[in-house]
Design a protein around this motif. Structure first.
Motif, PDB file in Angstrom:
ATOM      1  N   VAL A   1      30.992  43.988  37.331  1.00  0.00           N
ATOM      2  CA  VAL A   1      32.066  45.150  36.661  1.00  0.00           C
ATOM      3  C   VAL A   1      32.753  45.818  37.761  1.00  0.00           C
ATOM      4  N   PRO A   2      34.304  45.716  37.875  1.00  0.00           N
ATOM      5  CA  PRO A   2      34.898  46.314  39.119  1.00  0.00           C
ATOM      6  C   PRO A   2      34.334  47.862  39.109  1.00  0.00           C
ATOM      7  N   GLN A   3      34.298  48.406  40.477  1.00  0.00           N
ATOM      8  CA  GLN A   3      34.032  50.034  40.544  1.00  0.00           C
ATOM      9  C   GLN A   3      34.939  50.682  39.951  1.00  0.00           C
ATOM     10  N   ASP A   4      36.283  50.157  40.281  1.00  0.00           N
ATOM     11  CA  ASP A   4      37.490  51.070  39.517  1.00  0.00           C
ATOM     12  C   ASP A   4      37.788  50.982  38.140  1.00  0.00           C
ATOM     13  N   ASN A   5      36.860  50.372  37.408  1.00  0.00           N
ATOM     14  CA  ASN A   5      36.919  50.473  35.691  1.00  0.00           C
ATOM     15  C   ASN A   5      37.041  51.868  35.636  1.00  0.00           C
ATOM     16  N   THR A   6      37.962  52.062  34.628  1.00  0.00           N
ATOM     17  CA  THR A   6      38.131  53.649  33.946  1.00  0.00           C
ATOM     18  C   THR A   6      37.432  53.749  32.946  1.00  0.00           C
ATOM     19  N   GLU A   7      36.556  52.812  32.279  1.00  0.00           N
ATOM     20  CA  GLU A   7      35.814  52.982  31.245  1.00  0.00           C
ATOM     21  C   GLU A   7      34.486  51.998  31.324  1.00  0.00           C
ATOM     22  N   PRO A   8      33.387  52.138  30.529  1.00  0.00           N
ATOM     23  CA  PRO A   8      32.479  50.991  30.492  1.00  0.00           C
ATOM     24  C   PRO A   8      33.031  49.732  29.905  1.00  0.00           C
TER      25      PRO A   8
ATOM     26  N   PRO B   1      23.496  27.728  26.186  1.00  0.00           N
ATOM     27  CA  PRO B   1      24.791  28.192  25.984  1.00  0.00           C
ATOM     28  C   PRO B   1      24.614  29.773  25.808  1.00  0.00           C
ATOM     29  N   VAL B   2      25.794  30.295  26.283  1.00  0.00           N
ATOM     30  CA  VAL B   2      25.942  31.659  26.039  1.00  0.00           C
ATOM     31  C   VAL B   2      27.379  31.966  25.305  1.00  0.00           C
ATOM     32  N   HIS B   3      27.598  32.721  24.233  1.00  0.00           N
ATOM     33  CA  HIS B   3      28.763  33.198  23.619  1.00  0.00           C
ATOM     34  C   HIS B   3      28.635  34.885  24.015  1.00  0.00           C
ATOM     35  N   LEU B   4      30.081  35.104  24.758  1.00  0.00           N
ATOM     36  CA  LEU B   4      30.128  36.287  25.098  1.00  0.00           C
ATOM     37  C   LEU B   4      31.735  37.038  24.722  1.00  0.00           C
ATOM     38  N   PHE B   5      31.561  37.842  24.077  1.00  0.00           N
ATOM     39  CA  PHE B   5      32.771  38.625  23.457  1.00  0.00           C
ATOM     40  C   PHE B   5      32.947  40.229  24.168  1.00  0.00           C
ATOM     41  N   THR B   6      34.092  40.245  24.771  1.00  0.00           N
ATOM     42  CA  THR B   6      34.436  41.468  25.497  1.00  0.00           C
ATOM     43  C   THR B   6      34.997  42.584  24.747  1.00  0.00           C
ATOM     44  N   LEU B   7      34.431  43.607  24.101  1.00  0.00           N
ATOM     45  CA  LEU B   7      35.126  44.436  23.091  1.00  0.00           C
ATOM     46  C   LEU B   7      36.029  45.712  23.855  1.00  0.00           C
ATOM     47  N   SER B   8      35.721  46.006  25.046  1.00  0.00           N
ATOM     48  CA  SER B   8      36.220  46.969  26.030  1.00  0.00           C
ATOM     49  C   SER B   8      36.021  46.790  27.430  1.00  0.00           C
ATOM     50  N   GLY B   9      36.827  47.262  28.118  1.00  0.00           N
ATOM     51  CA  GLY B   9      36.565  47.444  29.400  1.00  0.00           C
ATOM     52  C   GLY B   9      37.090  45.913  30.150  1.00  0.00           C
ATOM     53  N   ARG B  10      36.556  45.636  31.277  1.00  0.00           N
ATOM     54  CA  ARG B  10      36.712  44.436  32.080  1.00  0.00           C
ATOM     55  C   ARG B  10      35.743  44.031  33.031  1.00  0.00           C
ATOM     56  N   TRP B  11      35.536  42.747  33.147  1.00  0.00           N
ATOM     57  CA  TRP B  11      34.281  42.265  34.134  1.00  0.00           C
ATOM     58  C   TRP B  11      34.883  40.868  34.415  1.00  0.00           C
ATOM     59  N   ASN B  12      34.175  40.330  35.363  1.00  0.00           N
ATOM     60  CA  ASN B  12      34.388  39.123  36.092  1.00  0.00           C
ATOM     61  C   ASN B  12      33.262  38.417  36.717  1.00  0.00           C
ATOM     62  N   TYR B  13      33.266  37.238  36.846  1.00  0.00           N
ATOM     63  CA  TYR B  13      32.242  36.355  37.666  1.00  0.00           C
ATOM     64  C   TYR B  13      32.654  36.472  39.188  1.00  0.00           C
ATOM     65  N   VAL B  14      31.868  36.673  39.857  1.00  0.00           N
ATOM     66  CA  VAL B  14      32.209  36.827  41.609  1.00  0.00           C
ATOM     67  C   VAL B  14      32.812  35.508  41.790  1.00  0.00           C
ATOM     68  N   GLU B  15      32.251  34.370  41.187  1.00  0.00           N
ATOM     69  CA  GLU B  15      32.630  33.131  41.726  1.00  0.00           C
ATOM     70  C   GLU B  15      34.243  32.702  40.920  1.00  0.00           C
ATOM     71  N   PHE B  16      34.865  33.447  40.069  1.00  0.00           N
ATOM     72  CA  PHE B  16      35.870  33.271  39.529  1.00  0.00           C
ATOM     73  C   PHE B  16      36.837  34.607  39.240  1.00  0.00           C
ATOM     74  N   PRO B  17      37.074  35.257  40.708  1.00  0.00           N
ATOM     75  CA  PRO B  17      37.726  36.651  40.489  1.00  0.00           C
ATOM     76  C   PRO B  17      39.175  36.520  39.827  1.00  0.00           C
ATOM     77  N   ASP B  18      39.688  35.547  39.668  1.00  0.00           N
ATOM     78  CA  ASP B  18      40.974  35.333  39.300  1.00  0.00           C
ATOM     79  C   ASP B  18      41.036  35.073  37.857  1.00  0.00           C
ATOM     80  N   GLN B  19      39.933  35.279  37.172  1.00  0.00           N
ATOM     81  CA  GLN B  19      39.793  34.892  35.755  1.00  0.00           C
ATOM     82  C   GLN B  19      38.959  36.484  35.012  1.00  0.00           C
ATOM     83  N   PRO B  20      39.476  37.474  35.038  1.00  0.00           N
ATOM     84  CA  PRO B  20      38.873  38.607  34.509  1.00  0.00           C
ATOM     85  C   PRO B  20      38.775  38.609  33.193  1.00  0.00           C
TER      86      PRO B  20
END
Length: 170
Positions: A105-112, A67-86
């Motif tokens: 991570v989308p190319q158009d992100n304005t921050e890391p 298992p993996v626990h992943l917390f997003t602190l800033s920015g935006r990402w998604n799994y290619v397989e789940f594009p509607d769940q950023p």
């Protein structure tokens, strides 16, 4: 009152503001991935990292052995397989062992995209054709950090690492 198993003279604590972030730690294969190791246990196969992904980063498709626990602190990402769940700042994601996906991570992100993750086991990585590429685990992360310290002439990395297995007396 229970007797402590270990003599704790101080807390095992790290302030991420005081620790280096190893830029482009996964280059040349995966540029734009900056890593800050926090806890690496090669015996149990557990690794806790702060990872900062630059816009446009795409990791290979990978299979999680645990298992993996992943917390997003800033920015935006998604799994290619789940594009509607950023995943955006404040999102917590739990991935059960056996998960397969492609991080991007989308190319158009304005921050890391700044994340904190705790991984149990390994990532088994595959190329676009489904061929095995490599395995990434706590030992691999330790070796990557040690190589970067040596190549870049940096101070030794500071992170928490539990003791190695050994015999009891007798």
């Amino acid at each position: 009152m229970p007797t402590p198993l270990f003599d704790h003279k101080e807390l095992l604590t790290l302030n991420t503001r005081d620790l280096p972030i190893y830029t482009d730690a996964m280059a040349p294969h995966f540029p734009g991935v900056d890593v800050q190791p926090l806890y690496l246990d090669p015996n149990l196969g557990v690794w806790a990292l702060r990872v900062i992904f630059q816009p446009g980063v795409r990791l290979p498709c990978h299979y999680h052995t645990g298992p993996v626990h992943l917390f997003t602190l800033s920015g935006r990402w998604n799994y290619v397989e789940f594009p509607d769940q950023p995943q955006t700042a404040g999102c917590y994601l739990y991935e059960p062992g056996g998960s397969i996906h492609t991080f991007m991570v989308p190319q158009d992100n304005t921050e890391p995209t700044d994340t904190f993750m705790v991984v149990h086991g390994a990532n088994v990585n595959f190329d676009q054709d489904g061929n095995f590429v490599n395995v990434m685990d706590a030992t691999d992360i330790m070796q990557i950090i040690e190589r970067l310290v040596k190549e870049r002439g940096l101070q030794p990395a500071r992170y928490i690492r539990p003791g190695n297995a050994n015999y009891t007396a007798g």
